[in-house]
Design a protein around this motif. Structure first.
Motif, short mmCIF file in Angstrom:
data_model
loop_
_atom_site.label_atom_id
_atom_site.label_comp_id
_atom_site.label_asym_id
_atom_site.label_seq_id
_atom_site.Cartn_x
_atom_site.Cartn_y
_atom_site.Cartn_z
N GLU A 1 0.85 -1.21 0.00
CA GLU A 1 0.00 0.00 0.00
C GLU A 1 0.87 1.25 0.00
O GLU A 1 0.63 2.19 -0.78
CB GLU A 1 -0.91 -0.02 1.23
CG GLU A 1 -1.92 1.12 1.25
CD GLU A 1 -2.64 1.24 2.59
OE1 GLU A 1 -2.75 0.24 3.32
OE2 GLU A 1 -3.08 2.35 2.92
N SER A 2 1.90 1.26 0.84
CA SER A 2 2.79 2.43 0.91
C SER A 2 3.50 2.64 -0.42
O SER A 2 3.61 3.77 -0.91
CB SER A 2 3.84 2.26 2.01
OG SER A 2 3.22 2.02 3.23
N ALA A 3 3.96 1.53 -1.01
CA ALA A 3 4.69 1.63 -2.26
C ALA A 3 3.79 2.17 -3.37
O ALA A 3 4.19 3.02 -4.18
CB ALA A 3 5.24 0.27 -2.65
N LEU A 4 2.56 1.70 -3.39
CA LEU A 4 1.62 2.17 -4.43
C LEU A 4 1.30 3.64 -4.23
O LEU A 4 1.17 4.41 -5.21
CB LEU A 4 0.33 1.34 -4.38
CG LEU A 4 0.41 -0.05 -4.99
CD1 LEU A 4 -0.87 -0.84 -4.73
CD2 LEU A 4 0.67 0.01 -6.50
N ALA B 1 2.10 8.98 -6.40
CA ALA B 1 2.47 10.37 -6.13
C ALA B 1 3.67 10.80 -6.96
O ALA B 1 4.14 11.95 -6.88
CB ALA B 1 2.78 10.54 -4.65
N GLY B 2 4.16 9.85 -7.78
CA GLY B 2 5.27 10.18 -8.66
C GLY B 2 6.63 10.00 -8.02
O GLY B 2 7.64 10.43 -8.56
N VAL B 3 6.64 9.38 -6.88
CA VAL B 3 7.91 9.13 -6.18
C VAL B 3 8.28 7.68 -6.43
O VAL B 3 7.41 6.81 -6.45
CB VAL B 3 7.73 9.37 -4.66
CG1 VAL B 3 9.02 9.10 -3.91
CG2 VAL B 3 7.23 10.78 -4.40
N GLN B 4 9.56 7.42 -6.59
CA GLN B 4 9.98 6.04 -6.82
C GLN B 4 9.72 5.19 -5.57
O GLN B 4 10.14 5.54 -4.46
CB GLN B 4 11.47 6.00 -7.15
CG GLN B 4 11.89 4.62 -7.63
CD GLN B 4 13.29 4.56 -8.18
OE1 GLN B 4 13.99 5.59 -8.21
NE2 GLN B 4 13.70 3.42 -8.61
N ALA B 5 9.00 4.11 -5.82
CA ALA B 5 8.59 3.29 -4.68
C ALA B 5 9.75 2.46 -4.16
O ALA B 5 10.63 2.05 -4.91
CB ALA B 5 7.46 2.37 -5.09
N GLU B 6 9.74 2.24 -2.83
CA GLU B 6 10.79 1.42 -2.20
C GLU B 6 10.31 -0.01 -2.13
O GLU B 6 9.48 -0.35 -1.29
CB GLU B 6 11.10 1.94 -0.81
CG GLU B 6 11.76 3.32 -0.84
CD GLU B 6 11.86 3.92 0.57
OE1 GLU B 6 12.62 4.87 0.73
OE2 GLU B 6 11.15 3.45 1.48
#
Lengths: 280, 129
Positions: free
Chosen positions: B34-37, B42-47
């Motif tokens: 959920e956090s990664a999505l 939001a346009g930030v590279q997901a961890e």
């Protein structure tokens, strides 16, 4: 005839259960006075007759309607002889828990235990199913409960319960001050409506039903007055009917009431005849 | 498990403990996804390293269970997806794992038998009457 799709489906299933699986099937129709129990019973019976390839119920002869327990037992034999698939036991109030220990009730109980061999579906019409013997439910003989309520001029209302929900309804009825409120608490499987019969058939049914009710009334009167028939006198004295009739004439004991081609005598005559038997 | 060498006579069965652990691990994997999505949208590279770590943790708990319920090819394919660093592979993997957990009734909640209530005999038979 019944047109409600779900009700028809369930009647078909009961018919198959009786014919193919040889299991006992009893339909209970209850509801207040004048709610249309007998009308609904006739419509259900017409549908089952149709499934069996028979004509609708003959309301002139009333072969498939038994008013009261005695007539029901007699008609059961007749229906079996004529291979009819269904029989209505109307005014089933005489088969009740309160009088469950009488010989008559024991006979009816035994009939319900064994009637699956006849492959006849029985429809039992009575004011409240709470009055029925527990033994009947424990043997899973009643399969369907149709509760009639709030009849209007042209149609009646039904709540349909499975045996499973009927158990809950009975349990609720035991606890409530107004037992009939249980029908509003336990959810039925579904609701349905039924229309009145055609005027001609309705008139025939009214005549048949009135005749039956008068008969029951008469029998109740006989019972309440403590009268006894010549046949019962003969059985209890251990003598033949001819002997009883002869001595009743000699002793000038006249019948107090006549009903259904039978004469009914006061209970004292049993004592008099018994003493005669002892003297010999 | 009841250890009769000590005085405790009421204990929690190991299966219950294991079930709860699996559910907790699954929940933590889904949190990470959920956090990664969220970050991705939001346009930030997901961890994805957190998802990978948590998913691998879950894998260790249920690998024997998966081996029993999946074919060899499916098992191998699922492991490759769990071990990858691509969020789409992780999503596919968790969907597959959820299916297996549902099949073993660990996450199934709609277990009540549904019958047509207008079928009276079916209801009577369901209740043994």
């Amino acid at each position: 005839m019944i047109e409600h799709e779900a009700l028809c489906r369930n009647l078909e299933k009961l018919y198959m259960r009786t014919k193919q699986m040889n299991k006992a099937s009893l339909i209970i129709i209850d509801g207040g006075v004048g709610e249309g129990k007998t009308t609904l019973a006739v419509q259900c019976a017409d549908y089952i007759n149709k499934l069996d390839g028979k004509q609708p119920i003959d309301l002139l002869t009333g072969i498939q309607i038994g008013m009261g327990g005695d007539e029901f037992l007699q008609k059961l034999r007749e229906c079996y002889a004529q291979k009819l698939p269904i029989l209505i036991y109307d005014e089933a109030g005489d088969f009740s828990r309160r009088s469950a220990m009488t010989r008559f009730n024991a006979t009816i109980n035994r009939t319900f235990e064994t009637f699956r061999a006849f492959q006849i579906i029985v429809i039992c019409c009575l004011p409240t199913m709470q009055a029925l013997d527990n033994g009947l439910f424990q043997k899973s003989i009643p399969r369907l409960l149709l509760h009639c309520y709030n009849r209007k001029r042209n149609y009646g209302n039904i709540k349909v319960y499975s045996l499973y929900r009927t158990y809950y309804t009975r349990a609720k009825m035991e606890k409530l001050i107004i037992p009939s409120k249980a029908y509003g608490i336990v959810n039925p499987n579904f609701h349905a409506r039924f229309k009145d019969l055609e005027p001609e058939r309705q008139a025939q049914l009214t005549r048949l039903s009135t005749r039956g009710k008068l008969d029951i009334l008469r029998k109740s009167e006989i019972e309440s007055k403590g009268l006894i028939s010549a046949k019962d006198l003969a059985t209890r004295c251990g003598r033949t009917r001819q002997w009883v009739n002869l001595h009743l004439r000699r002793l000038n004991i006249r019948p107090q009431m006549e009903h259904g081609r039978k004469a009914y005598f006061p209970m004292d005559s049993l004592g008099i005849l018994s003493s005669l038997v002892k003297q010999r | 498990m009841v250890d009769f060498n000590n005085e405790r006579t009421i204990a929690t069965p190991a299966t219950d403990i294991e079930r709860v652990l699996i559910l907790q691990k699954r929940e933590s994997v889904m949190d990470a996804i959920e956090s990664a999505l969220k970050m991705d949208r939001a346009g930030v590279q997901a961890e994805t390293h957190i998802i990978h770590a948590r998913m691998f943790n879950l894998w260790i708990h249920i690998s024997a269970l998966l081996k029993r319920h999946l074919s060899t090819e499916e098992y191998t394919e699922l492991f490759q997806k769990v071990n990858s660093h691509d969020i789409q592979n992780h999503l596919d993997a968790i969907v597959k794992i959820n299916k297996v957990l549902d099949a073993v009734n660990l996450t199934k909640i709609d277990t009540r038998t549904r019958i047509d209530t207008t079928d009276i005999e079916a209801e009577n038979e369901l209740h043994g009457l």
